[in-house]
Scaffold this active site. Structure first.
Site, PDB file in Angstrom:
ATOM      1  N   LYS A  69      79.191  30.853  46.300  1.00  6.51           N
ATOM      2  CA  LYS A  69      78.907  30.172  47.563  1.00  6.51           C
ATOM      3  C   LYS A  69      79.972  30.551  48.594  1.00  6.51           C
ATOM      4  O   LYS A  69      81.167  30.518  48.294  1.00  6.51           O
ATOM      5  CB  LYS A  69      78.918  28.650  47.323  1.00  6.51           C
ATOM      6  CG  LYS A  69      78.706  27.782  48.558  1.00  6.51           C
ATOM      7  CD  LYS A  69      78.577  26.320  48.104  1.00  6.51           C
ATOM      8  CE  LYS A  69      78.478  25.359  49.254  1.00  6.51           C
ATOM      9  NZ  LYS A  69      79.768  25.150  49.925  1.00  6.51           N
ATOM     10  N   SER A 103      79.937  17.977  43.411  1.00  5.96           N
ATOM     11  CA  SER A 103      81.141  18.515  44.021  1.00  5.96           C
ATOM     12  C   SER A 103      82.330  18.498  43.069  1.00  5.96           C
ATOM     13  O   SER A 103      82.508  17.566  42.278  1.00  5.96           O
ATOM     14  CB  SER A 103      81.492  17.689  45.266  1.00  5.96           C
ATOM     15  OG  SER A 103      82.763  18.065  45.772  1.00  5.96           O
ATOM     16  N   HIS A 105      80.574  26.830  54.587  1.00  7.74           N
ATOM     17  CA  HIS A 105      81.283  25.613  54.159  1.00  7.74           C
ATOM     18  C   HIS A 105      81.027  24.468  55.160  1.00  7.74           C
ATOM     19  O   HIS A 105      81.924  23.688  55.477  1.00  7.74           O
ATOM     20  CB  HIS A 105      82.793  25.904  54.060  1.00  7.74           C
ATOM     21  CG  HIS A 105      83.510  25.089  53.018  1.00  7.74           C
ATOM     22  ND1 HIS A 105      83.990  25.633  51.858  1.00  7.74           N
ATOM     23  CD2 HIS A 105      83.825  23.781  52.970  1.00  7.74           C
ATOM     24  CE1 HIS A 105      84.598  24.688  51.140  1.00  7.74           C
ATOM     25  NE2 HIS A 105      84.504  23.549  51.796  1.00  7.74           N
ATOM     26  N   TYR A 116      86.019  25.061  42.067  1.00 12.91           N
ATOM     27  CA  TYR A 116      87.099  25.766  42.757  1.00 12.91           C
ATOM     28  C   TYR A 116      88.043  26.220  41.663  1.00 12.91           C
ATOM     29  O   TYR A 116      88.250  25.492  40.685  1.00 12.91           O
ATOM     30  CB  TYR A 116      87.877  24.824  43.678  1.00 12.91           C
ATOM     31  CG  TYR A 116      87.189  24.452  44.971  1.00 12.91           C
ATOM     32  CD1 TYR A 116      87.295  25.266  46.089  1.00 12.91           C
ATOM     33  CD2 TYR A 116      86.466  23.269  45.073  1.00 12.91           C
ATOM     34  CE1 TYR A 116      86.688  24.916  47.279  1.00 12.91           C
ATOM     35  CE2 TYR A 116      85.848  22.912  46.263  1.00 12.91           C
ATOM     36  CZ  TYR A 116      85.963  23.736  47.363  1.00 12.91           C
ATOM     37  OH  TYR A 116      85.357  23.392  48.539  1.00 12.91           O
TER      38      TYR A 116
END
Length: 364
Positions: free
Chosen positions: A229, A108, A253, A131
């Site tokens: 994703k 992550s 998510h 991100y």
């Protein structure tokens, strides 16, 4: 001594007992009414099997290949935040479990262990979740670090221009833990005294202007394959293929962003039909049984990712717990393959399942 859990739902209950309420709610919760959270799981229940009998299933091969990496079963560890809230060893324990189960871990972006710590801990095949923040150079730095430390792919999470409204976190005044990979890159100060500071910090950092044209920029700064994703529609699946992604992850998510978005298993086929085999498709959301893994593969996914169950295993029993969660799913999946008449993953076809839509149609 408490009995050993026999399925993933029992691991969830052990995690609930082991964790402080704030942390359990953070992991377990979804957006707003949590309609999609429930639906992710329940939509699997509405798909039934069309098992074939008298097939030689004396030997079952669960293994498959994702982006040229052979894994022991089509079950991958999804990116989930802050594993040290669940266990002091954090993502290092999770990565070791992935390595011993011979599968892939997606680390992550909001991990509590660094890229370097995870890479040094074991020989797991790791992908890195990215991100893109307002400060683009942060993404570039993280991509370089992932490449340097032997990560094999990037997973761009594209469904979070803003953070979804997670009411349990607001009520609990959930405090954002340290973002290990962003130390020195981004201020990690607490910025809100009312409700959760997760949303306030996310709004400050996340780039809500990120759009399809920025995929070109991301591809220009890395040679790693990029999976996207957060796709839930035919239109976005076609766009993703057009911009040259290496794979698609059908995901809402974990029902933490937009409530009343569809259960992922219910839109998987729409994406599969749009992509026409041009890139691999994976899915996450609601996978709690080996039967769920089979259903996803029958509807066209190459593999599933599991998020919450991994965290529950970690919270309950550390690295061993994560290993047990993966092994349990694999055992259930193997049994499902045997009982449906599929000696290998290649033998799983669309004809092995009947969706709710087909069942209703057959009644007309």
């Amino acid at each position: 001594m408490a009995a050993e859990p026999v399925n993933l739902n029992e691991f969830q209950e052990l995690a609930r007992l082991a964790l402080p309420k704030m942390y359990y709610d953070f992991y377990a919760g979804g957006a707003e009414d949590e309609h999609t959270l429930k639906e992710n799981v329940e939509a699997f229940h509405r798909i039934t099997f069309r098992p074939r009998i008298l097939v030689d299933v004396s030997r079952i091969d669960l293994s498959t290949t994702i982006l040229d990496y052979k894994i022991s079963a089509p079950i991958i560890i999804a990116p989930t935040a802050w594993h040290k809230l669940a266990n002091p060893e954090g993502e290092v324990a999770t990565a070791r479990a992935a390595a011993s189960c011979n599968t892939i871990m997606v680390l992550s972006f909001t991990s509590s262990s660094s890229i370097e710590e995870v890479a040094a801990s074991c020989n797991a095949v790791c992908f890195y979740q990215l991100y893109v923040l307002k400060k683009r150079d942060i993404a570039a730095t993280l991509v370089q670090r992932a490449e340097r430390n032997g990560f094999k792919a990037l997973v761009l999470t594209a469904d979070a221009p803003r953070l979804g409204r997670r009411e349990a976190d607001i009520k609990n005044k959930m405090i954002k833990p340290q973002l290990k990979n962003l130390e020195g890159l981004l201020s990690t100060k607490v910025s809100s005294d009312t409700g959760s500071n997760l949303e306030a910090d996310a709004r400050e950092a996340m780039d809500a202007s990120l759009s399809w044209k920025d995929l070109e920029w991301l591809r220009s700064i890395t040679n790693l394959p990029i999976l996207i994703k957060g796709i839930l529609t035919r239109e976005d699946a076609i766009k993703a293929v057009e911009v040259g992604v290496a794979g698609i992850i059908v995901s809402n998510h974990g029902a933490r962003q937009l409530d009343y978005s569809p259960a992922t298993i219910s839109v998987l086929e729409e994406v599969v039909h749009a992509v026409k085999g041009r890139v691999p498709i994976l899915m996450d959301g609601g996978v709690r049984r080996g039967t769920d893994v089979f259903k996803a593969l029958a509807l066209g996914a190459q593999a599933v990712l599991i998020g919450r169950p991994v965290v529950y295993g970690l919270a309950a029993k550390g690295e061993y717990g994560v290993r047990r969660v993966i092994e349990m799913l694999k055992d259930e999946f193997e049994l499902t393959m045997a009982l449906t008449g599929c000696p290998s993953v290649k033998h799983i076809t669309r004809n092995h399942v009947r969706t709710e839509h087909e069942r209703i149609h057959s009644m007309l």
